[in-house]
Write a protein that holds these residues in place. Structure first.
Motif, short mmCIF file in Angstrom:
data_model
loop_
_atom_site.label_atom_id
_atom_site.label_comp_id
_atom_site.label_asym_id
_atom_site.label_seq_id
_atom_site.Cartn_x
_atom_site.Cartn_y
_atom_site.Cartn_z
N GLU A 1 40.80 43.58 49.49
CA GLU A 1 40.84 42.13 49.67
C GLU A 1 40.38 41.76 51.09
O GLU A 1 39.62 40.80 51.29
CB GLU A 1 42.24 41.60 49.39
CG GLU A 1 42.70 41.78 47.96
CD GLU A 1 44.17 41.45 47.75
OE1 GLU A 1 44.67 41.64 46.63
OE2 GLU A 1 44.83 41.01 48.72
N VAL B 1 40.24 34.99 46.39
CA VAL B 1 40.81 36.30 46.05
C VAL B 1 42.29 36.10 45.74
O VAL B 1 43.05 35.62 46.59
CB VAL B 1 40.63 37.31 47.20
CG1 VAL B 1 41.27 38.63 46.84
CG2 VAL B 1 39.15 37.50 47.50
N ARG C 1 33.89 31.31 43.35
CA ARG C 1 33.97 32.53 42.55
C ARG C 1 35.39 33.09 42.70
O ARG C 1 35.91 33.15 43.82
CB ARG C 1 32.96 33.56 43.02
CG ARG C 1 33.04 34.89 42.24
CD ARG C 1 32.19 35.96 42.86
NE ARG C 1 32.35 37.23 42.16
CZ ARG C 1 31.92 38.41 42.61
NH1 ARG C 1 31.30 38.48 43.79
NH2 ARG C 1 32.11 39.51 41.91
N VAL D 1 40.34 42.98 39.07
CA VAL D 1 40.36 44.39 39.45
C VAL D 1 41.69 45.00 39.04
O VAL D 1 42.76 44.47 39.36
CB VAL D 1 40.16 44.56 40.97
CG1 VAL D 1 40.27 46.02 41.37
CG2 VAL D 1 38.82 43.98 41.38
N ASN E 1 33.35 36.17 37.64
CA ASN E 1 34.77 36.11 37.96
C ASN E 1 35.43 37.39 37.46
O ASN E 1 35.60 37.59 36.25
CB ASN E 1 35.43 34.88 37.30
CG ASN E 1 34.89 33.59 37.86
OD1 ASN E 1 34.58 33.50 39.05
ND2 ASN E 1 34.78 32.57 37.02
N ASP E 2 35.76 38.28 38.39
CA ASP E 2 36.22 39.62 38.03
C ASP E 2 37.71 39.77 38.29
O ASP E 2 38.26 39.16 39.21
CB ASP E 2 35.47 40.68 38.85
CG ASP E 2 33.97 40.66 38.58
OD1 ASP E 2 33.57 40.30 37.46
OD2 ASP E 2 33.21 41.00 39.51
N ILE F 1 38.09 36.20 42.21
CA ILE F 1 38.33 37.63 42.00
C ILE F 1 39.84 37.86 42.05
O ILE F 1 40.51 37.46 43.00
CB ILE F 1 37.63 38.48 43.08
CG1 ILE F 1 36.11 38.35 42.96
CG2 ILE F 1 38.04 39.95 42.94
CD1 ILE F 1 35.34 39.11 44.02
N PHE G 1 38.92 35.16 33.68
CA PHE G 1 38.10 36.27 34.17
C PHE G 1 37.09 36.74 33.12
O PHE G 1 37.36 36.77 31.92
CB PHE G 1 39.01 37.43 34.59
CG PHE G 1 39.96 37.05 35.69
CD1 PHE G 1 39.52 36.92 36.99
CD2 PHE G 1 41.30 36.78 35.42
CE1 PHE G 1 40.37 36.55 38.01
CE2 PHE G 1 42.17 36.41 36.43
CZ PHE G 1 41.70 36.29 37.73
N LEU H 1 32.16 44.79 43.14
CA LEU H 1 32.43 43.36 43.29
C LEU H 1 31.31 42.65 44.05
O LEU H 1 30.89 41.55 43.68
CB LEU H 1 33.77 43.15 44.00
CG LEU H 1 35.02 43.61 43.25
CD1 LEU H 1 36.25 43.50 44.14
CD2 LEU H 1 35.23 42.81 41.98
#
Length: 562
Positions: free
Chosen positions: A35, A128, A152, A23, A20-21, A154, A176, A14
């Motif tokens: 996190e 997050v 961004r 998980v 923009n991921d 995540i 994402f 990451l």
């Protein structure tokens, strides 16, 4: 706080990216520490959850990292966070903290609406999102993209797909760009985490008897239901629809027409049978049915409570605390603890409703797979055929962000016909109670008891392999213990009758001489046993009935020639 190897792997992936991921990490494997590590790494970080219940968990992990922060939440939730920090020596809540916040999505929406949102949204925030399978551009989570144009995003989830099975990828209408998984866990992650001790082992059971909640209603409740149905009929509404119907669930969700909750077992009796005394959560189809189940458990002398969306946050928190302390053993609910609920001491899951969503089913199972000191293993009681539909919780899943799976298409486990425990189809008997595996014997679609489990759910290639392997083992055992019938197809003339007599005498004489049956059968299956030349070369008519050593001598010569 030290990250585990797979958590560190995800963290490094990451922090080396700017996309923009989302998980994927299974429930109980530890998403919140990653996190918190991201909150420590990022200059500006906003951690968002979809329920107040999760805010306390995230805040406590930030405190474990020694990270000061504030919450965007109700004052009650903020105080619960401060109370959770006591284990770390002090409160890490700093009012108005400028660079690190923990928020519920509902509180963000409310703060923006009432012009109380005091965050500079023009900064490059790292957002997050916990339980990110809820995030789509058109809902309130998706509004974060508009509110924070330079952020961004995540996301973290155990099931990177929407609950309706659709994709979360930006090309399919999601937010994402990329799916991130630990390289050591991708594919067979649940089983790998169980084997490493990071998740709890489990047993899964099907119920043994049919159950209909309507049969448990008192005569007064039945009378009221009849009056309600007649009233609805007069109003042109289908009987059983409306509020009374929430006592009931069908084979495919709530059946508002028939008003029948058809379970494959009494929740109280099945709990007492396989999980008595453990802390359990029960998934119900509606609030009224959840309340009714809680009453049933209390009537049976088992401390139980229902939590639901009509209760205040303080009441829900009080009941959850009682559950943690063991004052409440069974907690019934409707989608209140299905996601993100962090209680390792919870040992049992009772599924008393249905879902067509594979991600939701896996989220349910994850509630009881968290390890805890003294916890031997988790127990899953399936009253609605969800294991048959979605597979065991540790079935390998190849997650694909663009084309999310709907779960394993075929299964490899079946329920025991006696005790109900699911076990691998290939086993000859149930490892729990020793009952024989009738699914191998029948070889056809059938439903022992009332499991409503169809053999066609089983992986057919695997089934064919298991049956062939079993037949080979049975044949090998017969070759070892049962002598084959000698060949007697030499004809009915004088020579043929002589050869038939020799072929019958020969194996009997070898057995008298102590030769193993498996070795005799090896000869009887050979081409020589069917050859006139073999018998005419080694024997004459006078040898029929000769002492065993004569047959043994020829047999040893035959073995040497092979």
């Amino acid at each position: 706080m030290q990250l585990r190897d797979y958590q560190q792997d995800i963290f490094e992936q990451l922090t080396a990216s700017c996309s923009n991921d989302i998980v994927q990490l299974d429930t109980g494997a530890g998403k919140t520490p990653i996190e918190a590590a991201l909150a420590q790494w990022a200059p500006h970080c906003l951690l968002v959850a979809h329920r107040n219940i999760l805010i306390t968990q995230i805040s406590e992990k930030l405190a474990a990292f020694g990270l000061e922060h504030d919450t965007i939440s109700t004052e009650h939730t903020r105080r619960r966070c401060m109370a959770a920090h006591r284990a770390h020596g002090r409160s890490f809540i700093v009012r108005g903290h400028a660079t690190r916040r923990v928020a519920s999505m509902q509180s963000i929406v409310s703060a923006v609406k009432h012009h109380r949102f005091d965050i500079d949204t023009s900064l490059p925030w790292l957002i997050v999102i916990d339980e990110a399978h809820h995030v789509i551009p058109d809902n309130m989570w998706g509004s974060l993209r508009t509110l924070f144009p330079h952020a961004r995003i995540i996301g973290f989830t155990a099931t990177p797909a929407r609950m309706d099975g659709d994709s979360l990828h930006v090309d399919k209408g999601g937010l994402f760009d990329r799916l991130v998984q630990a390289s050591s866990l991708a594919g067979d992650s649940v089983r790998a985490l169980i084997d490493r001790g990071y998740l709890s082992g489990f047993r899964a059971y099907a119920a043994r008897t049919s159950y209909n909640i309507e049969e448990r209603m008192t005569w007064r409740e039945r009378e009221q239901k009849l009056v309600d149905d007649l009233t609805r009929e007069a109003m042109g509404l289908p009987a059983g629809s409306g509020e009374r119907a929430i006592f009931h669930a069908p084979r495919k969700g709530l059946d508002w027409d028939s008003g029948v909750l058809e379970l494959m077992g009494d929740p109280v009796e099945e709990y007492k049978r396989v999980a008595n005394g453990t802390r359990a959560i029960l998934m119900a189809p509606a609030i009224k049915s959840a309340e009714a189940f809680a009453v049933d458990f209390r009537t049976a002398g088992i401390p139980a409570a229902c939590i639901n969306s009509t209760q205040s946050p303080a009441e829900i928190a009080r009941l959850l605390d009682a559950f943690r302390r063991g004052q409440v053993l069974v907690l019934t609910n409707v989608d209140m603890v299905g996601e993100g609920f962090d209680l390792p001491a919870c040992e049992t899951l009772i599924i008393a409703t249905r879902t067509a969503s594979f991600p939701r089913y896996r989220q349910w199972c994850g509630r009881v797979l968290r390890p805890d000191p003294g916890k031997q293993q988790a127990t899953i009681i399936d009253l609605t055929g969800m294991i048959a539909q979605h597979g065991m919780p540790d079935e390998p899943v190849e997650w694909d962000l663009l084309n999310p799976p709907c779960g394993p298409k075929t299964k490899r486990h079946v329920p025991c016909d006696d005790c109900g425990m699911f076990y691998l189809f290939k086993l000859e008997q149930c490892p729990e109670c020793g009952a024989p595996n009738r699914w191998l014997d029948e070889g056809q679609a059938f439903a022992p008891g009332s499991y409503q489990f169809d053999i066609r759910y089983i992986d057919q290639a695997f089934r064919g392999y298991v049956i062939r392997e079993r037949q080979q083992a049975q044949n090998a055992e017969r070759m070892r213990t049962e002598m084959l019938r000698p060949y007697d197809g030499f004809g009915g003339d004088l020579v043929g009758r002589t050869l038939n007599a020799l072929s019958a005498w020969f194996p009997a004489a070898l057995q008298q001489a102590g030769v193993a049956i498996a070795e005799i059968n090896e000869f009887l299956r050979s081409q020589d046993a069917r050859s006139r030349d073999f018998w005419m070369k080694h024997f004459t008519r006078a040898d029929v009935g000769a002492p065993p050593h004569r047959a043994q001598k020829v047999f040893e010569k035959w073995q040497r020639s092979r």
